[in-house]
Design an enzyme around this catalytic site. Structure first.
Site, PDB file in Angstrom:
ATOM      1  N   THR A  28       0.819  -1.206   0.000  1.00  0.00           N
ATOM      2  CA  THR A  28       0.000   0.000   0.000  1.00  0.00           C
ATOM      3  C   THR A  28       0.862   1.270   0.000  1.00  0.00           C
ATOM      4  OG1 THR A  28      -0.163  -0.311   2.375  1.00  0.00           O
ATOM      5  CG2 THR A  28      -2.043  -0.998   1.069  1.00  0.00           C
ATOM      6  N   ASP A  29       0.181   2.416  -0.164  1.00  0.00           N
ATOM      7  CA  ASP A  29       0.902   3.697  -0.213  1.00  0.00           C
ATOM      8  C   ASP A  29       0.888   4.413   1.125  1.00  0.00           C
ATOM      9  OD1 ASP A  29       1.125   3.561  -3.157  1.00  0.00           O
ATOM     10  OD2 ASP A  29      -1.039   3.802  -3.054  1.00  0.00           O
ATOM     11  N   SER A  72       1.098   8.685   4.898  1.00  0.00           N
ATOM     12  CA  SER A  72       0.463   8.645   3.590  1.00  0.00           C
ATOM     13  C   SER A  72       1.540   9.081   2.618  1.00  0.00           C
ATOM     14  CB  SER A  72      -0.720   9.594   3.555  1.00  0.00           C
ATOM     15  OG  SER A  72      -1.182   9.694   2.247  1.00  0.00           O
ATOM     16  N   ARG A  73       1.953   8.164   1.749  1.00  0.00           N
ATOM     17  CA  ARG A  73       3.128   8.465   0.933  1.00  0.00           C
ATOM     18  C   ARG A  73       2.814   9.308  -0.293  1.00  0.00           C
ATOM     19  NH1 ARG A  73       3.828   2.956   2.029  1.00  0.00           N
ATOM     20  NH2 ARG A  73       4.908   2.799   4.006  1.00  0.00           N
ATOM     21  N   VAL A  74       1.575   9.328  -0.739  1.00  0.00           N
ATOM     22  CA  VAL A  74       1.298  10.124  -1.940  1.00  0.00           C
ATOM     23  C   VAL A  74       0.213  11.174  -1.750  1.00  0.00           C
ATOM     24  CG1 VAL A  74       2.085   8.434  -3.621  1.00  0.00           C
ATOM     25  CG2 VAL A  74      -0.242   8.322  -2.802  1.00  0.00           C
TER      26      VAL A  74
END
Ligand code: ATP
Ligand code: MG
Length: 523
Positions: A338-339, A364-366
């Protein structure tokens, strides 16, 4: 499920008879052994992987194992109705589900068959359950917010359309609550929702459907329900059925939010199935391909470019941990696919901090590229301030002599935590969120005792929704979606007005309890 010697002998005899002649491939086979949702069938040498086969009694099965001389089939129904020696027919098809707007408002089982008693789904379109995920070149970057309506999430771990954000935590920590709130918040936002319940209690799913119906959210939602009473094969295919339903909308340019509740139970169902199929067990008895099980599912969440329809699928998979252990097998697998993750902890939940978001371990990477500017401007240092607070709070339990700086971090943190608390089913929009975040950023809440933060937040929202001047400022902010220098000043003024009103309500108020008198006078 022992294979009898007589059966093996029969297969060998058949092979000897056919030795040297052209191999005869047949469209029909015979059940060798059956039990626990799995059947071993002989004489079906033409079937392909994942093909749908038909037993007598109209029960379907999917081909899961291709072995020399036999095939392993997962029975999609009650395997008690199948007997040894029964014929099995090929269908030449892979498993498909009905897709399209006809599914909205419906509850279907893991195979897409309606179970809500509202009749057949009259959809002309069908999609295969297993499909290849969109490739690299068909994808677009994530730059639109998928608002959950939950302040702490949209401010600290924002999610973008097309992102995969894991919700992870122990049992009863509010995982489902977050996903359901996110679905509720899509009302009127032109986002379709799919809620896939895997291995849940039927009563829990019924409650969710009831809640969504009463809030008018079923008109844009489909519930795919493979409850714990369903056989493992049906639980296993249910998330793929759910995402196939979502893919139809994505390919038609629409945005979809899909929730998988939860993938730990999905992995358990797959483990059961695999062990019955005699696939060799690996770590924690899961089969070796349990990573592929979830990666091929979650890779189907994407935001595709115009050529491929221009829609998106945002996935919120849920994983349950044991005693907060996020380094176990399934959690680490899904975290890596997951991101980002929303990590909920039991200790926070039990101390009344709900949503029980662990701000240190949640990321939350994006999503931050998709956050609206107003929220971004006002939430900049929030995560850091909370991190400092939690670190100091742990230490300060042991000492009583604290310096001024530590005290102010602790007091500020306490107020932030209180302001981030949010009840279930009460989503707020991004602009309103930015106002609360602004109040946090200004640190003016230090003039109120932290127990009164709930009241202050309520008063703040009331003021901006009802007072003439504040209302028009909110409108302007909604249009501009960002704080200009002028708006900054004017909104600050309104926040101070609310603060002062709240202070007035406290009898015998002493400002020196909270800061210096000069500072107070400047307010
Ligand atoms: P399970 O492991 O059983 O699936 P879960 O982690 O999905 O549990 P929920 O069912 O979402 O947890 O929530 C557990 C309980 O906490 C529910 O009774 C729910 O109403 C309550 N709850 C969840 N979030 C909040 C909140 N923000 N405020 C108040 N109560 C909440
Ligand atoms: Mg749950």
């Amino acid at each position: 499920m022992a294979i009898k010697i007589s059966e093996i002998a029969e297969v060998i005899k058949k092979n000897i008879e056919q030795y040297g002649s052209k191999i005869i491939q047949s469209e029909q086979g015979t059940v060798g052994t059956v039990g626990d949702g799995v059947a071993v069938v002989f004489g079906m040498d033409k079937v392909v992987m994942n093909e749908l086969v038909l037993f007598s009694n109209d029960i379907y099965g999917i081909v899961m194992n291709l072995e020399l001389g036999s095939v392993g089939i997962a029975v999609l129904g009650d395997s008690k109705d199948i007997k040894q020696g029964d014929p099995v027919k090929r269908t030449g098809q892979v498993i498909q589900v009905a897709v399209g707007d006809e599914l909205l408002g419906r509850v279907v089982n893991g195979m897409g068959i309606p179970i809500d008693g509202k009749g057949d789904i009259k959809s002309k379109k069908h999609y295969p359950v297993e499909r290849v995920a969109p490739g690299v070149m068909s994808r677009k970057s994530v730059d639109q917010p998928m608002e959950t309506g939950i302040l702490s999430i949209d401010a600290i771990v924002p999610i973008g359309k097309g992102q995969r954000e894991l919700i992870i935590g122990d049992r009863q920590t509010g995982k489902t609550a977050i996903a359901i709130d996110a679905i509720i918040n899509q009302k009127g936002k032109k986002v379709k929702c799919v809620y896939v319940a895997i291995g849940q209690k039927e009563s829990t799913v019924a409650q969710i459907v009831e809640r969504l119906t009463s809030l008018g959210c079923m008109s844009y939602t489909v519930v795919v329900s493979a409850c714990s009473s369903e056989p493992a094969p049906i639980q296993y295919i249910s998330p793929y059925a759910g995402v196939a339903i979502a893919e139809y909308w994505m390919e038609n340019g629409e945005d979809v939010l899909i929730v998988y509740d939860d993938l730990s139970k999905h992995a358990v169902a797959y483990r059961e199935l695999s062990l019955l199929l005699r696939r060799s067990p690996g770590r924690e008895a899961y089969p070796g391909d349990v990573f592929y099980l979830h990666s091929r599912l979650l890779e189907r969440a994407a935001r595709v470019n115009q050529q491929y329809g221009g829609g998106s699928i945002t996935a919120l998979p849920i994983v349950e941990t044991q005693a907060g252990d996020i380094s176990a097998y399934i959690p680490t697998n899904v975290i890596s696919i997951t991101d980002g993750q929303i990590f909920l902890t039991e200790s926070l939940f039990n101390s009344g901090i709900r949503p029980a978001l662990d701000t240190g371990l949640s990321v939350s990477r994006v999503g931050s590229t998709a956050q609206i500017r107003a929220v971004k401007q006002k939430s900049g240092s929030l995560k850091l301030e909370l991190a400092q607070y939690y670190e100091l709070a742990a230490f300060s339990k042991f000492g009583s002599d604290l310096d001024e700086n530590t005290k102010s971090i602790l007091e500020n943190g306490k107020r932030i935590v209180e302001l981030l608390k949010q009840k279930q089913y009460t989503p707020i929009n991004q602009i309103t969120m930015s106002i609360i975040l602004y109040a946090i950023q200004l640190k003016v809440t230090k003039w109120l005792p932290h127990e009164l933060m709930g009241n202050f937040k309520e008063a703040l929202l009331n003021h901006f929704n009802n007072d003439g001047t504040a209302q028009s400022l909110l409108k302007q902010l909604t249009l501009e979606k960002s704080y200009t220098e002028e708006l900054d000043k004017l909104i600050k003024k309104e926040i101070i007005i609310v603060l002062k009103k709240e202070i007035m309500k406290i009898s015998g108020y002493k400002p020196e309890q909270y800061g210096s008198i000069e500072e107070y006078k400047k307010l």
